[in-house]
Enzyme design. Structure first.
Site, mmCIF file in Angstrom:
data_model
loop_
_atom_site.group_PDB
_atom_site.id
_atom_site.type_symbol
_atom_site.label_atom_id
_atom_site.label_comp_id
_atom_site.label_asym_id
_atom_site.label_seq_id
_atom_site.Cartn_x
_atom_site.Cartn_y
_atom_site.Cartn_z
ATOM 1 N N THR A 1 -1.304 5.916 2.040
ATOM 2 C CA THR A 1 -2.915 5.084 2.092
ATOM 3 C C THR A 1 -2.743 4.217 3.063
ATOM 4 O O THR A 1 -1.955 3.460 3.555
ATOM 5 C CB THR A 1 -2.859 4.197 0.726
ATOM 6 O OG1 THR A 1 -2.665 4.769 -0.459
ATOM 7 C CG2 THR A 1 -4.136 3.311 0.808
ATOM 8 N N LEU B 1 0.764 -1.301 0.022
ATOM 9 C CA LEU B 1 -0.019 -0.064 -0.051
ATOM 10 C C LEU B 1 0.767 0.932 -0.067
ATOM 11 O O LEU B 1 1.874 1.355 0.822
ATOM 12 C CB LEU B 1 -0.822 0.056 1.396
ATOM 13 C CG LEU B 1 -2.129 -0.626 1.164
ATOM 14 C CD1 LEU B 1 -2.739 -0.898 2.694
ATOM 15 C CD2 LEU B 1 -2.928 -0.728 0.084
ATOM 16 N N ASP B 2 0.510 2.428 -0.845
ATOM 17 C CA ASP B 2 1.574 3.588 -0.920
ATOM 18 C C ASP B 2 1.461 4.185 0.664
ATOM 19 O O ASP B 2 0.775 3.727 1.458
ATOM 20 C CB ASP B 2 0.664 4.470 -1.653
ATOM 21 C CG ASP B 2 0.692 4.196 -3.038
ATOM 22 O OD1 ASP B 2 1.439 3.074 -3.579
ATOM 23 O OD2 ASP B 2 -0.034 4.562 -3.892
ATOM 24 N N TYR B 3 2.608 5.043 0.729
ATOM 25 C CA TYR B 3 2.942 5.657 2.071
ATOM 26 C C TYR B 3 1.750 6.285 2.603
ATOM 27 O O TYR B 3 1.398 6.302 3.831
ATOM 28 C CB TYR B 3 3.861 6.436 1.585
ATOM 29 C CG TYR B 3 4.548 7.494 2.853
ATOM 30 C CD1 TYR B 3 5.187 6.706 3.907
ATOM 31 C CD2 TYR B 3 4.212 8.786 2.963
ATOM 32 C CE1 TYR B 3 5.464 7.356 5.133
ATOM 33 C CE2 TYR B 3 4.766 9.498 4.120
ATOM 34 C CZ TYR B 3 5.362 8.788 5.034
ATOM 35 O OH TYR B 3 5.932 9.544 6.206
#
Length: 241
Positions: free
Chosen positions: A96, A92-94
């Site tokens: 998110t 998952l993105d930073y």
């Protein structure tokens, strides 16, 4: 034994780094009994582990890697709380937050991450402004990203509208890099916040950021039925070709 995914394990074998009962093994598909045979990787003996499966609520502002040269919080901070040695399924993105599976089952990881699996991922997305019907339809039918790729069909409906924002529940069955942000760019709507509510049908429910739990029996059975078993059948079929 939780050392690597199946693909990475095959690379270890072909590189001659695996020994079974003292003999180097380079043939893929070699059968071993983890409870009887002595298996070593780079001279270190492996001990069979019981497969375990967890759902985690990844907080915002955390990278899904085990270390970070910039000194940011990493997923390792959460994984270290789990008794077994597990790794996250995907990323998952930073910025998110939300549902992230973790396991030591390499086959399950491969089964869930292969593109043809079409694993559903449900997100709550906060878009800037008020989305109209045409913009929602564009998200549903597929948009052209900045690299020319056209996204697959998705499910999208409005959760609520605020003064200057729209919360949308968006369900994807693919996972391109920063896909939802780029989908927002395609309809000229900035993504202000993003949270994954569920992955492969497993929801974070009442878990707070940073909390985790083991998968329930019925959740694990569904994962095996929908993703793991088809993956194993496809793998066996490919061996016979």
């Amino acid at each position: 034994a939780g050392v690597a995914s199946r693909r990475a394990s095959e690379e270890l074998i072909t590189a001659g780094r695996v020994r079974v009962n003292g003999r180097i093994v380079t043939e893929l598909g070699t059968k071993v009994d983890p409870h009887k045979d002595r298996v070593e990787v780079d001279g270190r003996r492996l001990v069979a582990e019981k497969p375990v499966y967890y759902i985690m609520h990844k907080p915002r502002e955390m990278v899904t890697t085990l270390d970070d040269p910039q000194g940011r919080a990493t997923i390792a901070d959460l994984l270290h709380q789990i008794p077994e040695r597990v790794v996250p399924v995907g990323r998952l993105d930073y910025h998110t937050s939300g549902a992230l599976l973790a396991t030591n089952d390499g086959d399950m990881i491969d089964a869930l991450l292969r593109p043809v699996a079409g694993v559903p991922k449900i997100y709550a997305v906060k878009f800037q402004g008020h989305l109209d019907v045409e913009e929602l339809d564009a998200l549903r039918n597929g948009v052209r990203l900045d690299d020319g790729y056209r996204t697959n069909k998705a499910e999208a409906f409005v959760l609520r509208q605020e003064q200057n924002h729209t919360w949308v529940q968006l369900t994807l069955t693919e996972g391109k890099n920063r896909q939802i942000h780029r989908m927002g760019d395609a309809i000229h709507r900035r993504v202000m916040r993003l949270a994954r509510q569920s992955f492969a049908g497993i929801s974070i429910d009442d878990l707070r950021p940073g909390e985790y739990r083991e998968l329930k029996r019925d959740e694990l059975q569904q994962l095996k039925k929908k993703f793991l078993n088809p993956y194993r059948r496809a793998r066996e079929a490919s061996k016979g070709e």
